[in-house]
Scaffold this motif. Structure first.
Motif, PDB file in Angstrom:
ATOM      1  N   GLU A   6      61.783  -6.150  42.632  1.00  0.00           N
ATOM      2  CA  GLU A   6      61.770  -4.757  43.064  1.00  0.00           C
ATOM      3  C   GLU A   6      63.161  -4.350  43.560  1.00  0.00           C
ATOM      4  O   GLU A   6      63.866  -5.156  44.166  1.00  0.00           O
ATOM      5  N   HIS A   7      63.551  -3.137  43.275  1.00  0.00           N
ATOM      6  CA  HIS A   7      64.803  -2.505  43.694  1.00  0.00           C
ATOM      7  C   HIS A   7      66.023  -2.930  42.886  1.00  0.00           C
ATOM      8  O   HIS A   7      67.133  -2.505  43.184  1.00  0.00           O
ATOM      9  N   THR A  20      65.463   2.075  38.341  1.00  0.00           N
ATOM     10  CA  THR A  20      65.345   1.061  39.387  1.00  0.00           C
ATOM     11  C   THR A  20      63.972   0.419  39.266  1.00  0.00           C
ATOM     12  O   THR A  20      62.970   1.120  39.096  1.00  0.00           O
ATOM     13  N   ASP A  22      60.495  -0.948  40.020  1.00  0.00           N
ATOM     14  CA  ASP A  22      59.433  -0.783  41.002  1.00  0.00           C
ATOM     15  C   ASP A  22      58.529  -2.013  40.970  1.00  0.00           C
ATOM     16  O   ASP A  22      57.887  -2.341  41.949  1.00  0.00           O
ATOM     17  N   LYS A  30      58.236  -1.658  35.369  1.00  0.00           N
ATOM     18  CA  LYS A  30      57.842  -0.351  35.902  1.00  0.00           C
ATOM     19  C   LYS A  30      59.028   0.191  36.684  1.00  0.00           C
ATOM     20  O   LYS A  30      59.541  -0.456  37.599  1.00  0.00           O
ATOM     21  N   THR A  32      60.939   3.077  39.147  1.00  0.00           N
ATOM     22  CA  THR A  32      60.552   3.957  40.254  1.00  0.00           C
ATOM     23  C   THR A  32      60.487   5.402  39.791  1.00  0.00           C
ATOM     24  O   THR A  32      61.186   5.806  38.854  1.00  0.00           O
ATOM     25  N   ARG A  33      59.685   6.180  40.451  1.00  0.00           N
ATOM     26  CA  ARG A  33      59.549   7.603  40.124  1.00  0.00           C
ATOM     27  C   ARG A  33      60.825   8.380  40.406  1.00  0.00           C
ATOM     28  O   ARG A  33      61.113   9.360  39.750  1.00  0.00           O
ATOM     29  N   LYS A  34      61.614   7.930  41.392  1.00  0.00           N
ATOM     30  CA  LYS A  34      62.808   8.700  41.760  1.00  0.00           C
ATOM     31  C   LYS A  34      63.810   8.790  40.626  1.00  0.00           C
ATOM     32  O   LYS A  34      64.619   9.701  40.570  1.00  0.00           O
ATOM     33  N   SER A  36      62.789   8.950  37.396  1.00  0.00           N
ATOM     34  CA  SER A  36      62.019   9.300  36.213  1.00  0.00           C
ATOM     35  C   SER A  36      62.610  10.429  35.391  1.00  0.00           C
ATOM     36  O   SER A  36      62.304  10.555  34.218  1.00  0.00           O
ATOM     37  N   HIS A  49      55.701   7.373  36.693  1.00  0.00           N
ATOM     38  CA  HIS A  49      56.445   6.155  36.378  1.00  0.00           C
ATOM     39  C   HIS A  49      56.719   6.058  34.877  1.00  0.00           C
ATOM     40  O   HIS A  49      55.965   6.571  34.061  1.00  0.00           O
TER      41      HIS A  49
END
Length: 81
Positions: A6-7, A20, A22, A30, A32-34, A36, A49
């Protein structure tokens, strides 16, 4: 895929930021949504996602996941949830 955490930053073979991590789910990374809408004009893909196949991973370099495809090609391979 072992080693993906993650990250971590996901980059194309050309160094372009894709997203990034998730998590990893069912053989897919997967994102991150930020991130997307980072590669899409107008942000039409924001709010959910996106996923990339772990088969696209060329190598893991520190805190970066480098893909075997350039950024523009990788954007075309993103899957939605």
């Amino acid at each position: 895929m072992a080693g993906i955490r993650e990250h971590m930053e996901v980059i194309g073979a050309d160094g372009v930021h894709i997203g990034t991590v998730d998590g990893v789910e069912g053989g897919r990374i997967k994102l991150t949504r930020k991130d997307s809408d980072a590669g899409f004009e107008g942000g039409t893909h924001s709010g959910h996602h996106h996923y990339l196949s772990t088969g696209l991973v060329a190598e893991i370099e520190g805190d970066k996941v480098r893909l075997s495809a350039n950024g523009d090609v990788a954007w075309g391979m993103l899957e939605e949830e």
